[in-house]
Design an enzyme around this catalytic site. Structure first.
Site, PDB file in Angstrom:
ATOM      1  N   SER A 165       0.934  -0.955   0.033  1.00  0.00           N
ATOM      2  CA  SER A 165       0.041  -0.075   0.004  1.00  0.00           C
ATOM      3  C   SER A 165       0.822   1.297  -0.057  1.00  0.00           C
ATOM      4  CB  SER A 165      -0.959  -0.072   1.332  1.00  0.00           C
ATOM      5  OG  SER A 165      -1.523   1.116   1.362  1.00  0.00           O
ATOM      6  N   TYR A 178      -2.610  -0.698  10.339  1.00  0.00           N
ATOM      7  CA  TYR A 178      -2.370  -0.804   9.065  1.00  0.00           C
ATOM      8  C   TYR A 178      -1.143  -0.457   8.580  1.00  0.00           C
ATOM      9  CZ  TYR A 178      -3.887  -0.938   4.282  1.00  0.00           C
ATOM     10  OH  TYR A 178      -4.228  -1.179   2.842  1.00  0.00           O
TER      11      TYR A 178
END
Length: 282
Positions: A165, A178
């Site tokens: 990501s 995350y």
């Protein structure tokens, strides 16, 4: 449709977290299948605990329908396998399944992830933090290990790719777990690529910016509320900071994966490749 004869004909790919329609996993599996690869679609199948609610995972019926659709539209073989990426035994079983059913293992794509446990730091529970780390980081470790255990003795090389990501490069509010899990993938590929390079196995991350999948839509709603913005304001602000003028779409990530699986990328390893329209420059 007749058997696909594209550039990946004869290759076998496992894609974790690929049991939901309109997700990154579907786009990746569909692109590799369109190029001729046989595919193992994988998802957890049903809720196992509070960290894996039915609303955020690929159910068995959805996964089977998706597999049939990809096979019919591409001509490639598509099998399904229920797998919990948090469990190494489950990942090893899936690797063995790929060999038994499809004849080998060439590409392993670690796509499964938790992007729906987002909370301010002072509200984030240790159990929630651990759930994100278990799937996003340990799950990728398990996938790399399970794939390498097949690829190394086979002696044909291989490609292992994690869907990381933009959060592997930058921090974001309300996303401590995350961002930490995705940052960890940078170190994971740098280390494992060194070990596996002599076996002609490349290990890389693909780092997309925001993509409005089903999960991405949930994130849009969550972050716009947290920031006190309307959805329109939030999306306009997002577009405004991306040089290419739009957020990502699933095909952007799928195209990057296909490139890293191709012969043109044979000398690329240990990388964390941005696919962000210029939003993430490092």
């Amino acid at each position: 449709m007749s058997q696909n004869t594209g550039r990946f004909a004869g290759k076998v790919a496992v894609v974790t977290g690929s049991g939901r329609r309109a997700g990154l996993g579907e786009a990746i599996a569909r692109r590799l299948a369109a190029d001729g690869a046989s595919i193992v679609l994988s998802d957890i199948g049903r809720s196992a605990d509070a960290a894996t609610p039915d609303s955020m995972i690929g159910g068995m019926s959805e996964m089977q329908a998706l597999a049939a659709d990809i096979a019919a539209s591409t001509g490639s073989r598509v099998e399904t396998f229920v797998c919990d990426v948090r469990k190494i035994e489950s990942m090893r079983a899936m690797a063995a399944f790929a060999v038994e059913k499809l004849g080998g293992l060439d590409f392993w794509i670690n796509n499964a992830g938790i992007g729906y446990i987002m909370k301010p730091l002072l509200e984030l529970e240790v159990e929630e933090w651990q759930a994100v780390i278990d799937v996003n980081l340990t799950g990728c470790f398990n996938g790399i290990k399970a794939a390498a255990e097949i690829m190394v003795p086979a002696g044909k090389g291989g490609r292992i790719i994690n869907i990381a990501s933009q959060a592997a490069k930058s921090g974001f509010p309300f996303a401590a777990g995350y961002c930490s899990s995705k940052h960890g993938l940078v170190g994971l590929v740098r280390s494992t690529a060194i070990e596996l390079g002599r076996h002609k196995i490349t290990v890389n991350n693909v780092c997309p910016n925001h993509v409005t999948t089903g999960l991405g839509a949930w994130q849009n709603e969550y972050f716009s509320k947290q920031l006190g913005m309307t959805m329109e304001q939030y999306l306009d602000a997002m577009k405004g900071r991306i040089p290419m003028g739009r957020p990502g779409v699933p095909a952007d990530t799928a195209n990057a994966v296909a490139f890293l699986c191709s012969d043109e990328a044979v000398y690329i390893t240990a990388e964390s490749m941005n696919v962000s329209g210029g939003e993430e420059p490092h």
